[in-house]
Scaffold this motif. Structure first.
Motif, short mmCIF file in Angstrom:
data_model
loop_
_atom_site.label_atom_id
_atom_site.label_comp_id
_atom_site.label_asym_id
_atom_site.label_seq_id
_atom_site.Cartn_x
_atom_site.Cartn_y
_atom_site.Cartn_z
N UNK A 237 0.88 -1.11 0.10
CA UNK A 237 0.08 0.00 -0.04
C UNK A 237 1.10 1.41 0.01
N UNK A 238 1.99 1.22 0.88
CA UNK A 238 2.81 2.56 0.80
C UNK A 238 3.70 2.80 -0.24
N UNK A 239 3.92 1.66 -1.08
CA UNK A 239 4.66 1.70 -2.30
C UNK A 239 4.00 1.94 -3.53
N UNK B 272 -0.76 -5.37 -4.76
CA UNK B 272 0.19 -5.26 -5.79
C UNK B 272 0.98 -6.69 -6.01
N UNK B 273 1.29 -7.05 -7.25
CA UNK B 273 2.34 -8.02 -7.50
C UNK B 273 3.73 -7.70 -7.60
N UNK B 274 4.65 -8.72 -7.51
CA UNK B 274 5.94 -8.44 -7.49
C UNK B 274 6.60 -7.51 -8.55
N UNK B 275 5.85 -7.75 -9.97
CA UNK B 275 6.45 -6.89 -10.67
C UNK B 275 6.03 -5.22 -10.42
N UNK B 276 4.94 -4.99 -9.92
CA UNK B 276 4.52 -3.56 -9.63
C UNK B 276 5.35 -3.02 -8.34
N UNK B 277 5.70 -3.88 -7.54
CA UNK B 277 6.66 -3.50 -6.47
C UNK B 277 8.13 -3.00 -7.06
N UNK C 106 9.34 0.90 -6.95
CA UNK C 106 10.61 1.14 -6.18
C UNK C 106 11.64 1.80 -7.06
N UNK C 107 11.90 1.09 -7.87
CA UNK C 107 12.54 1.71 -9.12
C UNK C 107 12.54 3.36 -9.36
N UNK C 108 11.10 3.57 -9.66
CA UNK C 108 10.56 4.87 -9.88
C UNK C 108 10.82 5.92 -8.57
N UNK C 109 10.37 5.40 -7.28
CA UNK C 109 10.65 6.07 -6.35
C UNK C 109 12.04 6.47 -5.84
N UNK C 110 12.91 5.58 -6.15
CA UNK C 110 14.13 5.89 -5.87
C UNK C 110 14.93 6.14 -7.10
N UNK C 111 14.55 6.62 -8.08
CA UNK C 111 15.23 6.79 -9.44
C UNK C 111 16.35 5.89 -10.01
N UNK C 112 16.00 4.55 -9.79
CA UNK C 112 17.18 3.45 -10.12
C UNK C 112 17.03 3.36 -11.86
N UNK D 119 17.51 0.63 -13.33
CA UNK D 119 16.94 -0.33 -13.76
C UNK D 119 16.07 -0.99 -12.71
N UNK D 120 15.32 -2.22 -12.94
CA UNK D 120 14.74 -2.76 -11.81
C UNK D 120 15.60 -3.62 -10.87
N UNK D 121 15.09 -3.52 -9.38
CA UNK D 121 16.02 -4.40 -8.79
C UNK D 121 15.54 -5.77 -8.65
N UNK D 122 16.10 -6.65 -8.01
CA UNK D 122 15.69 -8.25 -7.85
C UNK D 122 14.60 -8.02 -6.97
N UNK D 123 13.77 -9.08 -7.15
CA UNK D 123 12.46 -9.24 -6.15
C UNK D 123 12.79 -9.14 -4.90
N UNK D 124 13.49 -9.65 -4.25
CA UNK D 124 13.85 -9.81 -2.98
C UNK D 124 14.30 -8.24 -2.50
N UNK D 125 15.24 -7.80 -3.32
CA UNK D 125 16.01 -6.45 -3.01
C UNK D 125 14.93 -5.63 -3.22
N UNK D 126 13.65 -5.54 -4.13
CA UNK D 126 12.89 -4.68 -4.14
C UNK D 126 11.83 -4.75 -3.12
N UNK D 127 11.54 -5.75 -2.76
CA UNK D 127 10.71 -5.96 -1.46
C UNK D 127 11.35 -5.22 -0.11
#
Length: 176
Positions: free
Chosen positions: A108-110, A116-121, A125-131, A133-141
């Motif tokens: 909800x916060x992110x 939300x599904x893993x891909x949305x997270x 996360x990539x957008x909010x932190x201006x990354x 590329x996409x981080x791995x799923x465990x790192x993104x979580x």
């Protein structure tokens, strides 16, 4: 404020470190702690040692960890709880305060949706932190856990300062 987020797992524990200054969030680091296929005590020690190394390396001001959700398989839930306990021990051994958030609260916060599904997270996360590329799923979580805490910390501190101790979280919402 430097925040360390942890997404606990027995095989793979995700971590994410962010810096919060005012309302701005900045990425510092993320990755995983892999515990391998050894016996349970050895794997828990890998998680404990890995989290302790993270606290020594990044010197966070606080930490946040995802709560265990009850799984269909009780044995899996128990093992995940033990991995989470090892991670919490590593955090508190570094004299950190540890906040806990449910998977629904984090999503909800992110993303704005508790379902939300893993891909949305990963994308948010990539957008909010201006990354780049996409981080791995465990790192993104884990980064999501840190972002959730960054967004909740000031609000919860303000509520605590008012003495409104009868408030609590229910289904990701603050209720009286």
């Amino acid at each position: 404020m430097i925040i360390l987020g942890i997404d606990p797992g027995l095989r793979t524990t995700g971590f994410g470190v962010i810096h919060k200054q005012g309302t701005k969030l900045r990425y510092i680091a993320s990755g995983t702690i892999k515990s391998g296929d050894g016996d349970l005590p050895t794997r828990l020690k890998v998680i404990l040692d890995g989290v302790m190394e993270l606290t020594a390396t990044y010197q966070p001001d606080c930490a946040a960890i995802e709560q265990v959700y009850v799984n269909v398989n009780p044995q899996s839930t128990l093992l995940l709880g033990q991995a989470r306990g090892a991670a919490i021990c590593g955090l508190v051994s570094g004299a950190l305060s540890v906040a806990e958030y449910s998977p629904t609260q984090i999503k909800q916060a992110v993303t704005g949706s508790g379902r939300a599904v893993k891909e949305q997270m990963q994308m948010m996360v990539a957008r909010l932190l201006a990354l780049p590329g996409l981080p791995g799923t465990d790192a993104a979580d884990a980064l999501g856990v840190a972002i959730c805490h960054a967004n909740s910390h000031d609000t919860l501190a303000a509520i605590a300062a008012t003495g409104m101790t009868q408030l609590h979280m229910k289904r990701g919402r603050l209720v009286g």
